[in-house]
Design a protein around this motif. Structure first.
Motif, PDB file in Angstrom:
ATOM      1  N   GLN A 159       0.699  -1.121   0.115  1.00  0.00           N
ATOM      2  CA  GLN A 159       0.053  -0.158  -0.074  1.00  0.00           C
ATOM      3  C   GLN A 159       0.748   1.355   0.089  1.00  0.00           C
ATOM      4  O   GLN A 159       0.365   2.353  -0.710  1.00  0.00           O
ATOM      5  N   GLU A 417      -7.293  -1.249  -4.563  1.00  0.00           N
ATOM      6  CA  GLU A 417      -7.769  -0.729  -3.274  1.00  0.00           C
ATOM      7  C   GLU A 417      -9.367  -1.240  -3.034  1.00  0.00           C
ATOM      8  O   GLU A 417      -9.904  -1.395  -1.913  1.00  0.00           O
ATOM      9  N   GLY A 421      -7.613  -4.138  -0.008  1.00  0.00           N
ATOM     10  CA  GLY A 421      -6.326  -3.861   0.471  1.00  0.00           C
ATOM     11  C   GLY A 421      -6.086  -3.617   1.901  1.00  0.00           C
ATOM     12  O   GLY A 421      -5.681  -4.744   2.654  1.00  0.00           O
TER      13      GLY A 421
END
Length: 442
Positions: A159, A417, A421
């Motif tokens: 991330q 996402e 995530g």
């Protein structure tokens, strides 16, 4: 008007009113919630810095629900505030306070706060983007070795890298991330634990490395890292199977993992530009010969597959290309064409690094400026699974036809996402804030 005028000139009254608004954030009534947002926007236009002070005070010290809503307010409303309100002084204050919040955040909060900072006018410059990269580097823990079996650590790295990607350019380098991937991620690629069940973690990591590699600057251990990339590439480029009585044994035919090879070959090609004599002087003649045999075998299977895909897509236009199976074939053709171009470069004598390709999961852009225009578009969608195929025997002449069911399910586009995530929840993200401690769980 008189009330707001009083607040503007009496800080104590302003702070009391500010706090009462945030207490209203605790309510679940949607009408009340909208009124709070409207009131905050009104007082923001009167005293932007004072409102920011109240917001960040609640973010740092308030109840969880207030913290969450205050962050989301900043994320959605700041970008529509007028320029005369969002002065440099206000933006500098937001940056300083956000850095304090970033000392202990969940993964979801980290993404939202990076969006807030990325939207500030002061962050649109080269120095501004570099400051944002520094913030991401701190969150990524690049000074520590990666524990590949810890899903939280892997999640953090993925991330943070995703947040950094839109910031990289020819002036803002990805060197520290690329170095970290070469030194700590590639050697442990097969051990990586996926934070999301349906995510092909190895391919996701290789995609990130490929996207970062064009923006890598001068690297201290270039030869060592390039050699690691080279060795990993060899793992996914098999040797031709041994022949028995002039024919290949069917059970020895290796599968060509095109999606993996596209990423690795592209990354090697990008870093190879910085050390063009690597394949000539830095590896043995025996290893170079072995590499060329692998390239040749892969290229032969590639040509068969490209012909198959072109035949399958021939004459199809418009809606016909929008079916799920044909969209998969179009992506597969991009992957194989990219590999084909890069292999041709490496077959030159000496090897060449001049060709340019667009990674198969990225939109084709005409100029580099256009590529950097919208950072959120970069790497937003990705192919999540490798493209499996059975290579025909070396003496085969017919075009290979992959099984339709398996083939059509081999590639899919998705937003990482959107797949979860961080998966939300403060106990699972970048910091566990249980029992008000907000201590990190990584």
């Amino acid at each position: 008007f008189n009330i707001f005028y009083a607040f503007k000139h009496h800080t104590v009254f302003f702070q009391l009113f500010d706090q009462s608004l945030f207490f209203s954030y605790l309510l679940d009534d949607s009408a009340e919630f909208n009124q709070v947002n409207t009131a905050l926007i009104s007082i923001f236009k009167i005293d932007a810095k004072g409102t920011m002070g109240g917001l960040f005070s609640q973010i740092l010290q308030g109840e969880d629900i207030v913290r969450e809503r205050a962050i989301k307010f900043l994320c959605t409303k700041l970008k529509v505030m007028p320029d005369d309100t969002m002065t440099k002084e206000v933006e500098d204050y937001i940056f300083i306070e956000t850095k304090k919040v970033l000392e202990d955040v969940t993964g979801e909060e980290f993404v939202l706060l990076m969006r807030i900072l990325s939207g500030l006018k002061s962050m649109q410059t080269v120095s501004g983007r570099q400051q944002l990269v520094e913030l991401v580097v701190e969150q990524a823990f690049l000074e520590q070795a990666l524990n590949p079996t810890d899903a939280d650590s892997v999640d953090r790295l993925l991330q943070c890298t995703r947040q950094a990607l839109p910031l990289f350019s020819k002036n803002v380098h990805s060197t520290r991330f690329v170095t970290y991937f070469c030194e700590f991620v590639l050697p442990n690629l097969s051990l990586l634990t996926s934070p999301v069940a349906e995510l092909d973690i190895q391919l996701e990591v290789l995609k990130l490395l490929a996207e970062m590699s064009p923006y890598c600057g001068d690297m201290d251990k270039l030869e060592v890292n390039l050699n690691m990339l080279f060795e990993k590439l060899l793992e996914f480029m098999p040797l031709p199977p041994e022949e028995e009585n002039g024919e290949n044994a069917a059970n020895e035919e290796p599968k060509l993992q095109f999606s993996y090879v596209e990423c690795l070959l592209f990354s090697f090609h990008q870093l190879g530009k910085k050390l063009p004599d690597f394949l000539i002087d830095k590896i043995s003649a025996e290893k170079l010969k072995d590499f060329k045999i692998r390239l040749q075998y892969f290229a032969r299977g590639l040509q068969v597959y490209i012909r198959q895909l072109r035949v399958a897509l021939q004459g199809k236009t418009g809606d016909a290309l929008k079916t799920e199976e044909n969209k998969i074939k179009v992506v597969a053709l991009k992957i194989t064409n990219n590999i084909n171009v890069l292999i041709k470069d490496l077959f030159h004598n000496p090897p060449s690094y001049k060709s340019t390709v667009t990674l198969s999961w990225k939109p084709v852009q005409k100029t580099e400026a256009a590529k950097r225009q919208s950072g959120e578009d970069i790497g937003a969608t990705a192919t999540t699974k490798k493209l499996p195929t059975n290579l025909p025997r070396r003496d085969a002449r017919q075009i290979y036809n992959p099984p339709s069911g398996k083939y059509s399910a081999s590639i899919g586009n998705f937003s990482y996402e959107q797949r979860g995530g961080f998966r939300g929840g403060r106990g699972r993200g970048f910091g566990g804030r249980g029992n008000r401690s907000r201590g990190r769980i990584y």
